[in-house]
Write an enzyme that holds these catalytic residues in place. Structure first.
Site, PDB file in Angstrom:
ATOM      1  CD  GLU A  16      -2.574   1.638   0.173  1.00 17.65           C
ATOM      2  OE1 GLU A  16      -2.430   2.783  -0.317  1.00 17.65           O
ATOM      3  OE2 GLU A  16      -3.341   0.773  -0.303  1.00 17.65           O
TER       4      GLU A  16
ATOM      5  N   GLY B  69      -6.901   0.470   3.553  1.00 13.03           N
ATOM      6  CA  GLY B  69      -8.318   0.677   3.285  1.00 13.03           C
ATOM      7  C   GLY B  69      -8.561   1.359   1.959  1.00 13.03           C
TER       8      GLY B  69
ATOM      9  CB  SER C  59     -26.233  13.946 -12.856  1.00 16.48           C
ATOM     10  OG  SER C  59     -26.613  13.115 -13.938  1.00 16.48           O
TER      11      SER C  59
ATOM     12  CB  ALA D 235     -18.857  13.973 -10.282  1.00 16.49           C
TER      13      ALA D 235
ATOM     14  CG  HIS E  22     -47.511  -4.607   9.321  1.00 17.87           C
ATOM     15  ND1 HIS E  22     -47.679  -3.659   8.337  1.00 17.87           N
ATOM     16  CD2 HIS E  22     -48.287  -4.218  10.371  1.00 17.87           C
ATOM     17  CE1 HIS E  22     -48.522  -2.734   8.770  1.00 17.87           C
ATOM     18  NE2 HIS E  22     -48.910  -3.059   9.997  1.00 17.87           N
TER      19      HIS E  22
END
Length: 473
Positions: free
Chosen positions: A37, A42, A189, A276, A452
Site C-alpha cells: 500500500e 483501506g 450526475s 464527477a 409489518h
C-alpha cells in the site's frame, strides 16, 4: 537485487476493499500473503470515498430532520452546523476504519509493505519492486500477484476540467472544504455527483448540476431518474441536462463555466466546481506494458476470474472497469483468490447481480435490468410498482415520497431488475439481490412473508403489483 524465490504465495498491490478482502480470503485458504500500500490501509473507499462521504451525508440527514422537527411535533429553536466539525467527524470515521483494516491484517498474519509497487518480468509471476518513502527499493517474489490499485477521478485538461484542489475539486477535495461555497457547480450526475450535490444543497449552497446526457442518474431506470429529479428540484437543486461544459476559466476566487445546451451557450459563475465525470484506472508506472498486460480505456482487461493473460498476474476492482463499486471489488477479489486456490465452487464473476446505491436524499438503489434495457434485450415484461405513500412505516417516518419498481420476464417469472427511490432503499435492495442470485421467481417472492410494519413490505407489494395482486393501493 535478485529476489528470493517465492517469498509469498500471493502479493496484493493495493489495500482497498478489493485488495484487503482478497488478502484475507487467501490466508483463509492457507496462503502466505503480503499486501503493498502506497498511502493508507483501506484505500480510497475507507479513507476518501464510500465511508467518509456517508458520514458527511449522515450529518446532512440529521440537519434535514432538525429543520423539519416541527412536523414531528418537536421544537428545535435554531438549526445550524459547524462545517469543520462535520468534516472532522467524517475524517475520524475514516481513521477508525483504516485502523480496523490494520487490525485485520495483523489478525490474519498478512504482511503489510508500505510503499509504491512496480512490476518486472519474473517466474512463476512478475517480480514486485517496492519503493519506500525514503526512495529505497526492495524486490519480492510471489507465486501469484494481484493488482488492486483502483482508479482516480477523470479530468479533461484541454477544456480546463482539471482539478487544482482549490477552485476545481475532485471528490477528495469536496470532502474537506475549509468554507462552504455559496455557489457550487457539479459536473456529472452519477452517484458521486448527486451525493455531493445533495450534501452541499442541504448545508445551504446554491447548487447546479450539469449532465451531458438527457437525464440525471443515467444508469438508473428512467422512471426513477425522473422522480429523483423532481424531488431534488423541490429541495432547490438545479439541473442542466443534455449539456456540455466547454471550458472552465479560473478567476481569483471563482470559476466561470461555459456551458452548451440545446444549441445555445451560456456562462455560469461558481465559487467552486466539483468534477464527477467518471474515473480512470491506476495503470501507470506499474510496468504493465512491458509485461504484455492488455489495457483498454485505462482499464486492465481480465476474464471472469481476474486473470490478465500474463502468467501469475491478476487484476480486480475499479482497475478492471465498471461497475466501479467497492462491493464489486471485494467479490471479484474473493472469486479470483478462490480460482487461484482451485476451489471447486469458484465461478466467474457476473456483474449483472451487482447492486448500485446512491446515498443522496432521497436514496436510490437498483439491481439488474431497467425496464427499457429488459425490453431492448427482447424480454416481454411484467412491471410492478408500489409507492411509499401506500406504506404505513414510510408515513410514520415522515418519508412518504418514493417508489419500488420491479421488472419480471412475463413468460418465466424471472426477476429481471428492481429499482427503488426513497428512505433507506440502499438497505432494502439486498433482498432483490438475493432473489436474483437465488434465481427466485415471482412465485417464491409472493409466498415470502415480510414483517409489518416495515418499508420492506413495499418490495412484496411491488411483486404483487406486477401480477395484478397488489393489496394496499
Amino acid at each position: 537485487m535478485e529476489a528470493e524465490l517465492a517469498d509469498f504465495d500471493l502479493i496484493v498491490i493495493g489495500s482497498g476493499p478489493g485488495g484487503y478482502v482478497a488478502a484475507i480470503r487467501a490466508t483463509q485458504l492457507g496462503m502466505k500473503v503480503a499486501i503493498v500500500e502506497r498511502e493508507s490501509l483501506g484505500g480510497i473507499c475507507l479513507n476518501w470515498g464510500c465511508i467518509p462521504t456517508k458520514a458527511l451525508l449522515r450529518s446532512a440527514e440529521v440537519l434535514h430532520l432538525a429543520k423539519n422537527a416541527k412536523s414531528f411535533g418537536l421544537k428545535i429553536d435554531k438549526t445550524d452546523f459547524d462545517l469543520q466539525a462535520v468534516v472532522k467527524r467524517s475524517r475520524d470515521v475514516a481513521k477508525q476504519l483504516s485502523g480496523g483494516v490494520g487490525h485485520l491484517m495483523k489478525k490474519n498474519k498478512i504482511e503489510v509493505i508500505m510503499g509504491e509497487a512496480s512490476l518486472k518480468k519474473g517466474k512463476p509471476a512478475p517480480v514486485v519492486t517496492v519503493k519506500d518513502k525514503d526512495g529505497k527499493t526492495k524486490d519480492y517474489q510471489a507465486k501469484h500477484v494481484m493488482l488492486a490499485t483502483g482508479a482516480r477521478a477523470r479530468a479533461i485538461p484541454q477544456a480546463g476540467l482539471e482539478p487544482d484542489g482549490k477552485l476545481i475539486w475532485t471528490y477528495r477535495d469536496a470532502m474537506v472544504p475549509e468554507t462552504l461555497p455559496k455557489k457550487l457547480l457539479v459536473i456529472g450526475s452519477g452517484a458521486i455527483g448527486i451525493e455531493f450535490a445533495s450534501f452541499y444543497n442541504e448545508l445551504g449552497s446554491d447548487v447546479t448540476v450539469v449532465e451531458a446526457v438527457d437525464r440525471i442518474l443515467p444508469v438508473e431506470d428512467e422512471e426513477i431518474s425522473a422522480m429523483a429529479r423532481k424531488q431534488f428540484e423541490k429541495q432547490g437543486l438545479k439541473f442542466m441536462t443534455g449539456a456540455q461544459v466547454k471550458s472552465l476559466k479560473k478567476n481569483k476566487n471563482s470559476v466561470t463555466a461555459e456551458i452548451s445546451a440545446g444549441g445555445k451557450s451560456e456562462t455560469i459563475e461558481a465559487d467552486r466546481v466539483i468534477l464527477a465525470i467518471g474515473i480512470v484506472g491506476n495503470v501507470e508506472n506499474l510496468g504493465l506494458e512491458e509485461l504484455g498486460a492488455k489495457i483498454e480505456k485505462t482499464h486492465v482487461v481480465v476474464d471472469g476470474f481476474g486473470r490478465t493473460g500474463v502468467q501469475g498476474l491478476y487484476a480486480i476492482g475499479d482497475l478492471t472497469g465498471p461497475p466501479w463499486l467497492a462491493h464489486k471489488a471485494s467479490h471479484e477479489g474473493v472469486i479470483c483468490v478462490e480460482g487461484i486456490a482451485g476451489a471447486n465452487h469458484a465461478h466467474p464473476f457476473d456483474a449483472s447481480n451487482v447492486p448500485g446505491c446512491t446515498y443522496s436524499h432521497p436514496q436510490i438503489a437498483s439491481v439488474g435490468l431497467t425496464e427499457a434495457k429488459a425490453k431492448e434485450a427482447g424480454h416481454k415484461v411484467k412491471v410492478g410498482k408500489f409507492p411509499f405513500i401506500g406504506n404505513g412505516k414510510a408515513i410514520a417516518l415522515g418519508a412518504s415520497e418514493g417508489l419500488v419498481k420491479t421488472v419480471f420476464d412475463a413468460e418465466t417469472g424471472e426477476l429481471l431488475g428492481a429499482h427503488m427511490i426513497g428512505a433507506e432503499v440502499t438497505e432494502l435492495i439486498q433482498g432483490y439481490v438475493i432473489a436474483r442470485e437465488g434465481e427466485l421467481t415471482e412465485a417464491e417472492l409472493m409466498e415470502t412473508v415480510f414483517p409489518h410494519p416495515t418499508l420492506s413490505e413495499m418490495m412484496h407489494e411491488s411483486v404483487l403489483s406486477a401480477y395484478g395482486r397488489v393489496l394496499h393501493i
